[in-house]
Design a protein around this motif. Structure first.
Motif, PDB file in Angstrom:
ATOM      1  N   ASP A  43      10.555 -11.668  18.519  1.00  0.00           N
ATOM      2  CA  ASP A  43      11.390 -11.687  17.319  1.00  0.00           C
ATOM      3  C   ASP A  43      12.044 -13.065  17.206  1.00  0.00           C
ATOM      4  OD1 ASP A  43      13.322 -11.375  15.335  1.00  0.00           O
ATOM      5  OD2 ASP A  43      13.644  -9.268  15.832  1.00  0.00           O
ATOM      6  N   ILE A  55      10.348  -2.654  17.244  1.00  0.00           N
ATOM      7  CA  ILE A  55      10.150  -3.099  15.869  1.00  0.00           C
ATOM      8  C   ILE A  55      10.538  -2.000  14.898  1.00  0.00           C
ATOM      9  CG2 ILE A  55       8.438  -3.869  14.191  1.00  0.00           C
ATOM     10  CD1 ILE A  55       6.898  -5.107  16.511  1.00  0.00           C
ATOM     11  N   HIS A  59      14.325  -3.842  14.920  1.00  0.00           N
ATOM     12  CA  HIS A  59      13.873  -5.160  14.487  1.00  0.00           C
ATOM     13  C   HIS A  59      12.979  -5.090  13.249  1.00  0.00           C
ATOM     14  CE1 HIS A  59      15.286  -7.051  18.278  1.00  0.00           C
ATOM     15  NE2 HIS A  59      15.001  -5.852  18.780  1.00  0.00           N
ATOM     16  N   CYS A  64       8.657 -11.878  13.156  1.00  0.00           N
ATOM     17  CA  CYS A  64       8.081 -11.745  14.491  1.00  0.00           C
ATOM     18  C   CYS A  64       6.747 -12.502  14.562  1.00  0.00           C
ATOM     19  CB  CYS A  64       7.851 -10.266  14.839  1.00  0.00           C
ATOM     20  SG  CYS A  64       9.382  -9.304  14.924  1.00  0.00           S
TER      21      CYS A  64
END
Length: 361
Positions: A43, A55, A59, A64
Motif C-alpha cells: 500500500d 485490502i 485498505h 497499491c
C-alpha cells in the motif's frame, strides 16, 4: 541474507545442513500476522504490506502496487539512505576524533596549570625560606657581636679585680712591716692606689641587646592578599555558548553560488572575551527540508574572534534556510538563525515583502 552471506552459511559446519532458498521462491512467503495470509501488495498510501483480506477491510481504494514494483522503487531510496548513513557515520567518527582531541587538550591544560601552581608555590616557599635564613643570620651575627663585647668586658673586669686585690695585699703588707720598709713602699703604693681609683669600675657595663624584627607591613599584606582565595584562584576561561554571539550579513542574507560571511565572538562564563582560541565551533546551513546545503569554514583571528564563510551550491533552491552555529554542540546566542537565500538582492527583498520573515519554532 545476501548471496555472500548465504555462501558462507552453507559452508559453515554449524549451518551446512540448513536449507537456503531465494526470497522470491514460492517456498518462502511472508504472511500477514492478522489474517494468516500471504502478503500480495504494498500500500503506497499507508506504506504497509497488505494481504487479500487487508485490502478488503482496511485498505480498500488505496494506491497499491506489486511487491516487485514496490521493491524496485524502494531500493534506490534505501541506497540513498545508506549513503546518508555512511556520511553521517563519517561525521560521527570525525566528532569522536574531535572529542578525543578535546579530552587530550583538557588533560594537557590541566597538567600545565598544575605545573604552574607547583612552580609558583615552590618559588614562594623558596623566597620565604631564603628570607628566613637571611634574618636568622643577621640576628645571629648581632648576637655574636654583643656576646664578644660582653666577654671582653668580663675579661677587663677580672683583670681590674686581680689588680685591686694585689694592691690591697701590698698595702696590708707595708703597714705590718717596719717603718723603713713602709716609707720606701709608700710612694709606689700611693701611685698604684691612685691609678686604681682612676680606672672605671665597669660595675654597670653599657652593653644592651634589644633585637626587633622590622618589616614593611604594606608589602607583607600585599603578599598575604595574593595568597587568599579571592586573589589566587583557578578560573575557567573556556568559551561559553550562552555568552558567545555572532555578527554579520551572512547570518540573515545569502546568495546562491556566492560566498557569505559573518564573525563569531567567543566569551567565557564570566562574560570575558576569550584571549585564546581553539574553540570547537560547528556551522551548518540546512534548507526547509532539513537537508544540509553548506558547512561553515571557520578561521581563528585571535582574541576569541572567528571568521566564518560558507557557500550555498548554485543549483540549490531559494527560500529561507536555517543556520546553526554551535559551540561544543550547544547553540550560541541567536542560533539557529534564519537566512534568506536568493539569487539576487531584489529577489530576497521581494520574498520578505510578500512572505515576511519566518519565525523559528
Amino acid at each position: 541474507m545476501c548471496k555472500v552471506a548465504a555462501g558462507i552459511h552453507t559452508r559453515s559446519k554449524a549451518s551446512r545442513d540448513h536449507k537456503v532458498v531465494s526470497l522470491e521462491s514460492s517456498l518462502v512467503t511472508v504472511f500477514c500476522q492478522e489474517h494468516k495470509e500471504r502478503f500480495l501488495l504494498f500500500d503506497e498510501d499507508c506504506r504497509h504490506l497488505v494481504c487479500r483480506e487487508c485490502i478488503k477491510l482496511d485498505h480498500k481504494g488505496h494506491n497499491c502496487s506489486s511487491l516487485t514494483e514496490a521493491a524496485s522503487k524502494c531500493r534506490p531510496k534505501v541506497r540513498e539512505l545508506v549513503t546518508e548513513v555512511d556520511a553521517r557515520s563519517e561525521e560521527i567518527k570525525n566528532a569522536d576524533a574531535q572529542l578525543k582531541q578535546a579530552s587530550l587538550d583538557i588533560k594537557i591544560a590541566y597538567e600545565e596549570q598544575s605545573t604552574q601552581i607547583h612552580r609558583l608555590f615552590t618559588e614562594i616557599h623558596a623566597a620565604i625560606t631564603a628570607k628566613e635564613e637571611t634574618l636568622k643570620n643577621e640576628l645571629e651575627e648581632q648576637y655574636n657581636n654583643k656576646t664578644a663585647t660582653l666577654t671582653e668586658l668580663q675579661d677587663r673586669l677580672r683583670r681590674f679585680q686581680e689588680r685591686m686585690e694585689s694592691s690591697f695585699e701590698s698595702v696590708l703588707s707595708s703597714i705590718q712591716s717596719g717603718n723603713a720598709e713602709h716609707l720606701l713602699a709608700w710612694t709606689t703604693i700611693e701611685s698604684t692606689i691612685r691609678d686604681i681609683e682612676n680606672q672605671p669600675t665597669l660595675l654597670k657595663p653599657e652593653v644592651n641587646f634589644e633585637p626587633k624584627l622590622i618589616f614593611d607591613r604594606t608589602k607583607l599584606q600585599e603578599l598575604l592578599d595574593a595568597l587568599k582565595d579571592e586573589v589566587s584562584v583557578i578560573e575557567d576561561f573556556t568559551a561559553c555558548a550562552e555568552n558567545t554571539f555572532a555578527s554579520g550579513v551572512g547570518l540573515r542574507l545569502a546568495f546562491l553560488g556566492a560566498e557569505s560571511s559573518f564573525a563569531i565572538f567567543a566569551y567565557d562564563a564570566q562574560k570575558r572575551q576569550r584571549s585564546l582560541g581553539s574553540d570547537l565551533f560547528m556551522v551548518e546551513l540546512k534548507d526547509e527540508f532539513c537537508n544540509k546545503q553548506a558547512n561553515g569554514v571557520i578561521e581563528e583571528e585571535g582574541d576569541g574572534k572567528y571568521s566564518v564563510t560558507y557557500t550555498i551550491p548554485e543549483d540549490a533552491e531559494t527560500g529561507y534556510y536555517m543556520l546553526n552555529v554551535c559551540l561544543r554542540g550547544a547553540h550560541i546566542q541567536g542560533s539557529p538563525f534564519i537566512v534568506n537565500v536568493s539569487r539576487s538582492f531584489m529577489e530576497g527583498l521581494g520574498r520578505i515583502l510578500t512572505q515576511g520573515r519566518p519565525k523559528i519554532i
